[in-house]
Design an enzyme around this catalytic site. Structure first.
Site, PDB file in Angstrom:
ATOM      1  N   HIS A  12       0.919  -2.994  -4.663  1.00  0.00           N
ATOM      2  CA  HIS A  12       0.846  -1.600  -4.182  1.00  0.00           C
ATOM      3  C   HIS A  12       1.601  -1.058  -3.128  1.00  0.00           C
ATOM      4  CE1 HIS A  12      -2.859  -2.450  -1.966  1.00  0.00           C
ATOM      5  NE2 HIS A  12      -2.319  -1.581  -0.960  1.00  0.00           N
ATOM      6  N   ASP A  59      -2.189  -7.737  -7.859  1.00  0.00           N
ATOM      7  CA  ASP A  59      -1.595  -6.934  -6.652  1.00  0.00           C
ATOM      8  C   ASP A  59      -1.164  -7.789  -5.782  1.00  0.00           C
ATOM      9  OD1 ASP A  59      -1.276  -4.888  -4.989  1.00  0.00           O
ATOM     10  OD2 ASP A  59      -3.310  -4.554  -4.453  1.00  0.00           O
ATOM     11  N   SER A  97      -3.104  -3.199   3.902  1.00  0.00           N
ATOM     12  CA  SER A  97      -2.989  -3.955   2.665  1.00  0.00           C
ATOM     13  C   SER A  97      -1.780  -4.846   2.735  1.00  0.00           C
ATOM     14  CB  SER A  97      -2.504  -2.732   1.645  1.00  0.00           C
ATOM     15  OG  SER A  97      -3.709  -2.010   1.132  1.00  0.00           O
TER      16      SER A  97
END
Length: 257
Positions: A67, A111, A208
């Site tokens: 992402h 992801d 992230s």
């Protein structure tokens, strides 16, 4: 680590950077990472701005979250814990991005993304080094002490930090994790749950793509959590790297040819 707002259903977190959205994380109730430790950590950046965390798995590949690809990623910074003091030789441009082909959005799994660097990193055990990856379908039950690191906020709606933070987090049984999330959403199987629920330690906004490290091995990639990071009721979610080892090796092998 910038200003943030929710963008996913059920208030999954996002990171607002230069007007673009990306799910993110920060380190909650952590400590400064010791110097000359976690030499595999990478700051994944858009121009000179930190966007996501990442980690070096070969001389010319960094792993991060898929992402994070919503951003215009241009470079990585290796071998430094303080993002206010980045020497020129710590910066390497990103040549190519490889998102997992099954990735659609974080809450559906997959992801994970590989970033091919424009040149090989200069490995030095005291400054920059690779981190070991698990075997395919590695069992996470008895991984012992685990931690997660990043440069993000240290509390919900707090302030970003320039020095790398690290915090210890417990692994949470996947079945238990799914039960705790069941009133929010269904979780995929190719994840690891660690930290968050039952503790005030874990990740939140701004990092992230960073690694979940257990016994010196990168076993997970920071993916998503819920809005309140300080005292969350839901476990933090990581991509299970062991489920994607074949794909990672295939990319690395093809690029060596």
């Amino acid at each position: 680590m910038y200003r943030f707002h929710p963008f996913l259903l059920f208030h999954l977190l996002t990171c607002l950077n230069n007007g673009q959205n990306a799910l993110g994380s920060e380190i909650i109730n952590g400590r400064n990472a010791p110097k000359n430790s976690m030499q595999f950590m990478a700051s994944v950046q858009a121009n000179t701005q930190h966007v996501c965390g990442g980690f070096l798995v070969s001389e010319d590949f960094v792993v991060t979250a898929a992402h994070c690809g919503k951003q215009n990623l241009t470079r990585v910074v290796l071998g430094t814990h303080n993002l206010t003091n980045v020497p020129d030789d710590a910066v390497i441009k990103i040549k190519q991005r490889f998102k997992h082909p099954l990735y659609k959005k974080p809450e559906l799994g997959y992801d994970i993304m590989l970033l091919q660097l424009s040149e090989k990193a200069r490995l030095d055990s005291k400054i920059v080094k690779k981190i070991q990856l698990p075997k395919s379908n590695n069992k996470i039950k008895n991984m012992g002490k685990c931690n997660v690191a990043g440069w993000g906020f240290t509390k919900t709606k707090g302030e970003a930090v320039d020095v790398l933070k690290v915090v210890d987090v417990p692994i949470i049984n996947l079945d238990e994790c799914k039960r705790k999330w069941k009133n929010v959403r269904s979780l995929p199987d190719n994840i690891i749950c660690a930290g968050g629920s039952g503790t005030n330690k874990g990740f939140c906004k701004g990092d992230s793509g960073g690694p979940l490290v257990c016994n010196g091995m990168a076993v997970g990639v920071v993916s998503f959590n819920k809005y309140n990071c300080d005292y969350p009721n839901w476990p933090n979610i990581y991509t299970d790297i062991s489920k994607h080892i074949a794909w990672i090796k295939d990319i690395l092998k093809k690029k060596e040819l």
